[in-house]
Scaffold this active site. Structure first.
Site, PDB file in Angstrom:
ATOM      1  N   HIS A 242     -13.316  41.772 -30.752  1.00  0.00           N
ATOM      2  CA  HIS A 242     -12.937  40.376 -31.006  1.00  0.00           C
ATOM      3  C   HIS A 242     -11.465  40.241 -31.407  1.00  0.00           C
ATOM      4  O   HIS A 242     -10.663  39.648 -30.700  1.00  0.00           O
ATOM      5  CB  HIS A 242     -13.792  39.801 -32.151  1.00  0.00           C
ATOM      6  CG  HIS A 242     -15.261  39.940 -31.986  1.00  0.00           C
ATOM      7  ND1 HIS A 242     -15.997  39.202 -31.077  1.00  0.00           N
ATOM      8  CD2 HIS A 242     -16.151  40.722 -32.631  1.00  0.00           C
ATOM      9  CE1 HIS A 242     -17.281  39.518 -31.189  1.00  0.00           C
ATOM     10  NE2 HIS A 242     -17.408  40.442 -32.120  1.00  0.00           N
TER      11      HIS A 242
HETATM   12  O1  RIB Z   1     -17.482  36.816 -35.052  1.00  0.00           O
HETATM   13  C1  RIB Z   1     -16.554  37.868 -34.950  1.00  0.00           C
HETATM   14  C2  RIB Z   1     -15.560  37.807 -36.067  1.00  0.00           C
HETATM   15  O2  RIB Z   1     -16.244  37.937 -37.312  1.00  0.00           O
HETATM   16  C3  RIB Z   1     -14.554  38.979 -36.032  1.00  0.00           C
HETATM   17  O3  RIB Z   1     -13.336  38.560 -36.581  1.00  0.00           O
HETATM   18  C4  RIB Z   1     -15.197  39.994 -36.927  1.00  0.00           C
HETATM   19  O4  RIB Z   1     -14.243  40.863 -37.534  1.00  0.00           O
HETATM   20  C5  RIB Z   1     -15.800  39.108 -37.979  1.00  0.00           C
HETATM   21  O5  RIB Z   1     -14.767  38.764 -38.914  1.00  0.00           O
END
Ligand code: RIB
Ligand code: CA
Length: 312
Positions: A242
């Site tokens: 992500h």
């Molecule tokens: O949903 C994904 C996000 O939530 C990413 O930033 C992961 O690190 C968590 O913070």
């Protein structure tokens, strides 16, 4: 001329890779500082993990500040089920030697934006938006000084990963997200719609391991741990990276495509709390307030990431 940025983060294995990518790219990114926020794990751990990552990259010169330890108006929701007890489960990494920088992360964000020319500092939130919203509320004058906010959060076609309707970063502090999305700042959003395509397949993780460096092995071991959740839940081929989508965008924006649309945050309904209501089809006349990304050149992203991690 490298782009001056602040990374606001809740490490988290994917946050860690995003920070490493930034530190490996000094020609494109000048990381002014890292601000920790409560999210994946409590603040004490995110502030510790941020320092662990900077030291892993050999960058104890980057100041790490501790920020807000809970959302604006709600109890903290964490994600140990995804990131493990420490938030950085997977590799065995030494405790940080570097101290936390003095002062609160929110004041660092405010002071930094006031100290640099308007429009020259980019904010890169990788976790709940509590620190950013608090800074904007405490010092409204800084909003116009922000060059751009490039954040990981939200979802439209992919909908939720922490509830059926909401992505984790937005869900943890929906009021903070609402403040940021209504602030008028230029916002680029990396939602699950994009990050769920940035999957660390076994082949890609082998490429990290094949770097045969401290960083390469650490990233591969983080991925081996972090991928369990998504593989079980989504049956996906590997861990979705992500947060590194944010850093990759700063280096090669052409890897991503999306639409400038209206995005609003659900803050009232318990059922859909934290949902990013993205007007992707422009069915309303609500003004566009965010560049909402919809696709990524996944192989191009991994080629960039692997090439850059090899530098550390
Ligand atoms: O949903 C994904 C996000 O939530 C990413 O930033 C992961 O690190 C968590 O913070
Ligand atoms: Ca994160």
């Amino acid at each position: 001329m490298p782009r001056k940025i602040i990374i606001d983060t809740d490490p988290g294995q994917d946050d860690a890779v995003a920070i490493l990518l930034a530190l490996a790219s000094p020609d494109e990114i000048d990381l002014l500082g890292v601000t920790a926020v409560a999210g994946n794990v409590p603040l004490e751990l995110t502030a510790k993990n941020a320092r662990i990552v900077c030291e892993l990259a050999g960058h104890t010169d980057v100041p790490v500040y501790a920020g807000c330890d809970r959302p604006l108006n709600r109890p903290l929701v964490t994600a140990e089920h995804v990131h493990g007890k420490t938030g950085l489960d997977g590799p065995v990494l030494p405790d940080p030697q570097m101290p936390l920088a003095q002062g609160h992360a929110v004041d660092f964000i405010i002071d930094t934006l006031r100290a640099h020319e308007p429009g020259t500092v980019t904010l890169c939130p990788l976790g709940p938006l509590t620190n950013i919203a608090t800074a904007f509320t405490k010092a409204p004058d800084i909003v116009d000084r922000v060059q751009e906010i490039v954040l990981m959060g939200g979802a439209y076609f992919e909908v939720g990963n922490i509830t059926p309707a909401a992505e984790f970063n937005i869900y943890v502090d929906p009021e903070a997200a609402d403040i940021v999305f209504k602030s008028g700042a230029h916002i680029v959003v990396m939602p699950l719609d994009v990050t769920h395509d940035a999957l660390v397949t076994p082949h890609r993780n082998d490429a990290f391991r094949a770097l045969d460096s401290k960083v390469g092995h650490a990233v591969a071991e983080m991925t081996d741990f972090f991928e369990r959740f998504d593989k079980e839940k989504y049956g996906s081929e590997g861990a979705p990276l992500h947060d590194p989508c944010v850093t990759a965008y700063l280096i090669r924006p052409e890897l991503f495509s999306g639409r400038h649309i209206n995005v609003e945050i659900e803050t009232q309904s318990e059922l859909t709390l934290g949902m990013t209501v993205a007007d992707w089809w422009r069915v309303t006349d609500r003004p566009a307030n965010a560049m909402f990304m919809g696709s990524v050149d996944a192989q191009g992203f991994f080629d960039l990431l692997t090439e850059r991690l090899a530098r550390l």
